[in-house]
Design a protein around this motif. Sequence first.
Motif, PDB file in Angstrom:
ATOM      1  N   ALA B  41       0.675  -1.275  -0.008  1.00 12.07           N
ATOM      2  CA  ALA B  41      -0.154  -0.063   0.150  1.00 12.07           C
ATOM      3  C   ALA B  41       0.779   1.443   0.074  1.00 12.07           C
ATOM      4  O   ALA B  41       0.499   2.378  -0.472  1.00 12.07           O
ATOM      5  CB  ALA B  41      -0.743  -0.140   1.287  1.00 12.07           C
ATOM      6  N   GLU B 107      -6.911  -3.573  -9.731  1.00 16.27           N
ATOM      7  CA  GLU B 107      -6.411  -4.869  -9.063  1.00 16.27           C
ATOM      8  C   GLU B 107      -6.831  -4.681  -7.550  1.00 16.27           C
ATOM      9  O   GLU B 107      -6.944  -5.830  -6.754  1.00 16.27           O
ATOM     10  CB  GLU B 107      -4.782  -5.024  -9.293  1.00 16.27           C
ATOM     11  N   ILE B 108      -6.980  -3.582  -7.132  1.00 16.25           N
ATOM     12  CA  ILE B 108      -7.455  -3.392  -5.660  1.00 16.25           C
ATOM     13  C   ILE B 108      -8.707  -3.651  -5.230  1.00 16.25           C
ATOM     14  O   ILE B 108      -8.842  -4.440  -4.082  1.00 16.25           O
ATOM     15  CB  ILE B 108      -6.804  -2.018  -5.258  1.00 16.25           C
ATOM     16  N   HIS B 109      -9.476  -3.731  -6.205  1.00 11.06           N
ATOM     17  CA  HIS B 109     -11.125  -4.256  -5.659  1.00 11.06           C
ATOM     18  C   HIS B 109     -11.558  -5.130  -6.540  1.00 11.06           C
ATOM     19  O   HIS B 109     -12.572  -4.804  -7.159  1.00 11.06           O
ATOM     20  CB  HIS B 109     -11.763  -2.653  -5.909  1.00 11.06           C
ATOM     21  N   ASP B 110     -10.853  -6.225  -6.663  1.00  9.94           N
ATOM     22  CA  ASP B 110     -11.268  -7.465  -7.412  1.00  9.94           C
ATOM     23  C   ASP B 110     -11.947  -8.214  -6.386  1.00  9.94           C
ATOM     24  O   ASP B 110     -11.325  -9.068  -5.847  1.00  9.94           O
ATOM     25  CB  ASP B 110     -10.326  -7.892  -8.230  1.00  9.94           C
ATOM     26  N   TRP B 111     -13.221  -7.987  -5.956  1.00  9.46           N
ATOM     27  CA  TRP B 111     -13.728  -8.515  -5.000  1.00  9.46           C
ATOM     28  C   TRP B 111     -14.142 -10.052  -5.013  1.00  9.46           C
ATOM     29  O   TRP B 111     -14.743 -10.441  -6.112  1.00  9.46           O
ATOM     30  CB  TRP B 111     -14.796  -7.969  -4.479  1.00  9.46           C
ATOM     31  N   VAL B 128     -13.771   2.288  -3.170  1.00 13.23           N
ATOM     32  CA  VAL B 128     -12.197   2.024  -2.798  1.00 13.23           C
ATOM     33  C   VAL B 128     -11.177   2.215  -3.600  1.00 13.23           C
ATOM     34  O   VAL B 128     -10.004   2.895  -3.177  1.00 13.23           O
ATOM     35  CB  VAL B 128     -12.161   0.344  -2.905  1.00 13.23           C
ATOM     36  N   VAL B 131     -10.578   6.034  -2.428  1.00 12.47           N
ATOM     37  CA  VAL B 131      -9.608   5.898  -1.109  1.00 12.47           C
ATOM     38  C   VAL B 131      -7.981   5.782  -1.793  1.00 12.47           C
ATOM     39  O   VAL B 131      -7.102   6.409  -1.301  1.00 12.47           O
ATOM     40  CB  VAL B 131      -9.996   5.004  -0.046  1.00 12.47           C
ATOM     41  N   TRP B 132      -8.129   4.803  -2.487  1.00 12.81           N
ATOM     42  CA  TRP B 132      -6.789   4.163  -3.100  1.00 12.81           C
ATOM     43  C   TRP B 132      -6.096   5.260  -3.977  1.00 12.81           C
ATOM     44  O   TRP B 132      -4.896   5.765  -3.538  1.00 12.81           O
ATOM     45  CB  TRP B 132      -6.829   2.863  -4.008  1.00 12.81           C
TER      46      TRP B 132
END
Lengths: 153, 189
Positions: B41, B107-111, B128, B131-132
């Motif tokens: 992060a 990539e960060i929010h691939d739930w 998300v 925020v990222w």
Amino acid sequence: MSDHLSQDQFVKCAIGQSSRVELEHLHECRKCNAELDRFVNTLSLFGKAVRHRVDDRVARHPLRITPMRPAAPRIPIWSWAVVTTAFVVLATFPLFMTEYVPKQAGQHAATEANPDEIMERVNRHLSRVIPAPMEPMMSLIPEELVGRSGGVQ
Amino acid sequence: MKTSTTSGFITTNMQNPALEFEDFDRVVELYRTRVLRFLFASVRDIDLAETLTQDCFWNAYRSRRLFRGDCSVHTWLMRIAINLVRNHVQNRRFQFWKKAERVDSREIHDWPDGSISPEQRAAVNEQVQAVWEATKTLSERQRTVFLLRFLEDLDILEISHSTGLTESAVNVHLFRAVRHIRKRVGNSK
């Protein structure tokens, strides 16, 4: 207090530094309460998303840490800068050591363009009594010796 | 004598803290994910984060005798990780030709959670992502404090130990970071 929480009060509540007044307002104001919940939930979702991403990575790439093996030593960036500067200085050093004599290109070209001048230069060259490299030495020889039999000439 | 902290499973042998590192594989196993998470992060590049994680554990292993046990192992590792991030940021200032970010925010929010509807998923992804993106614009110190608080769930005292900042300084940085993110997330709506 105004109708709703200010930005700073809102942020204080979000990071758990709310005062009694703000807590009371949150208790009474549904709108602020809902907005705070939404924001805190967003931050929580952010944390979950990053965790998921990294957990996924760890699952796909099993333990690679080998503490006994040191990471490759890295050359600091400043050392590269020093090496580059030194190289540039060394490369340009000869340029500063050599005396720069500007050529009078225009004059030279004008001289060569005149056939009489060229012929005169050729004659001067052919009539020299000593080789050109030795001409500077002529100044060291006394005048009376020059031209005498057995002398320089 | 063992102590535990609010962050969970961390224990410290107070009589001989260096003993914590006797079984270093265990330390790596316990903390690797958390260190990697924070580094990812922070530097926003998963491959680089892996490398820095390795460096972090290597540094910890080399200086394990210096561990005095005045903080948890996790806090100590986070301190090393923060220093690595700081060094990386300083080095990157000179490497302006390198691409700053190698992570696609998608990539960060691939739930993985299939329980939510596609609409909800889209809304969550958007939040998300906001925020990222907002964390990218924080100062290095604000980002560190923010991540330790909201990603690692550390309390103010632990963040203070990890960063070397006073508790009031941590509060100030956290306040500014969240205010900034609040503005950015608000604007993105």
